[in-house]
Scaffold this active site. Structure first.
Site, PDB file in Angstrom:
ATOM      1  N   ARG A   1       0.658  -1.167   0.091  1.00 16.80           N
ATOM      2  CA  ARG A   1      -0.046  -0.010   0.112  1.00 16.80           C
ATOM      3  C   ARG A   1       0.910   1.114  -0.129  1.00 16.80           C
ATOM      4  O   ARG A   1       0.494   2.246  -0.458  1.00 16.80           O
ATOM      5  CB  ARG A   1      -1.069  -0.063   1.067  1.00 16.80           C
ATOM      6  CG  ARG A   1      -2.124  -1.017   0.750  1.00 16.80           C
ATOM      7  CD  ARG A   1      -3.075  -1.100   1.915  1.00 16.80           C
ATOM      8  NE  ARG A   1      -2.545  -1.597   3.301  1.00 16.80           N
ATOM      9  CZ  ARG A   1      -2.274  -2.909   3.584  1.00 16.80           C
ATOM     10  NH1 ARG A   1      -2.679  -3.768   2.938  1.00 16.80           N
ATOM     11  NH2 ARG A   1      -1.914  -3.265   4.703  1.00 16.80           N
TER      12      ARG A   1
ATOM     13  N   GLU B   1       4.659  -9.904  14.802  1.00 16.07           N
ATOM     14  CA  GLU B   1       4.079 -10.284  15.979  1.00 16.07           C
ATOM     15  C   GLU B   1       4.248 -11.467  16.163  1.00 16.07           C
ATOM     16  O   GLU B   1       4.597 -12.083  17.245  1.00 16.07           O
ATOM     17  CB  GLU B   1       2.586  -9.918  15.832  1.00 16.07           C
ATOM     18  CG  GLU B   1       1.826  -9.827  17.450  1.00 16.07           C
ATOM     19  CD  GLU B   1       0.535  -9.603  17.328  1.00 16.07           C
ATOM     20  OE1 GLU B   1      -0.133  -9.024  16.247  1.00 16.07           O
ATOM     21  OE2 GLU B   1      -0.226  -9.569  18.460  1.00 16.07           O
TER      22      GLU B   1
END
Ligand code: AMP
Length: 180
Positions: A67, A104
């Site tokens: 993006r 994560e």
């Protein structure tokens, strides 16, 4: 789409960002910029606001896959600059530098062409969103490997509660919209 939403404020484009709960996994609120870039005036307003944050003597805009390419390309074009792409592994065809970084859960990797920039170049990094800062920090590392300097990191959205700025140490971070 040609109209900004009603309730027009100077930042009416913010209303074009869609929150998608539990994507891509439970507990994450995904900030979907697809409706924003599909709206002409909103997309144009965001790119103009980003352009105001770019300082003088910048040699290139660096966009982060994927993006970051959308905003990076539009911003580079508006400023008459080139776009350097930082990509996911195995996408760039010529010689690359790679940097691994922590997600994560697990690790990921980003790559840049070795001849994309060189010593003395000053760039601005652009991505849609700053979360933990790992992606942007890896991008800074790639740029520094080429001897180039990062003047600033620009984001459309910053999830301030994740303190992603801390991962970027002394680098200037500017975001158009903050989620506290
Ligand atoms: P981070 O490395 O944690 O700062 O994550 C930033 C990258 O992950 C950006 O390229 C974002 O596009 C994407 N990202 C992380 N969290 C979100 C979210 N809540 N909504 C949309 N994109 C996200």
């Amino acid at each position: 789409m040609r109209d900004l939403p009603e309730n027009s404020t100077t930042q009416a484009w913010q209303a074009c960002i869609r929150d998608v709960p539990d994507f891509p996994k439970p507990g994450i609120i995904f900030k979907d910029i697809a409706p924003l870039v599909a709206n002409g005036p909103a997309f144009s307003a965001v790119v103009s606001e980003l352009a105001e944050l770019v300082g003088p003597d910048i040699d290139a805009i660096v966009g982060i896959e994927s993006r970051g390419f959308i905003f990076g390309a539009a911003l580079a074009q508006k400023l008459g600059l080139g776009l350097v792409t930082v990509r996911k592994p195995g996408k760039l065809p010529a010689e690359v530098h790679s940097v691994e970084y922590e997600l994560e859960y697990g690790m990921d990797r980003l790559e840049i062409h070795r001849d994309a920039l060189s010593t003395g170049h000053k760039v601005v990094i652009v991505d849609d969103l700053l979360a933990t800062g790992g992606t942007a920090a890896a991008t800074v590392e790639l740029i520094n490997k080429l001897g180039a300097e990062v003047d600033a990191c620009l984001f459309v959205i910053e999830l301030s509660f994740l303190n992603g700025k801390n991962a970027l140490n002394d680098i200037k971070v500017q975001s158009l919209m903050h989620v506290e």
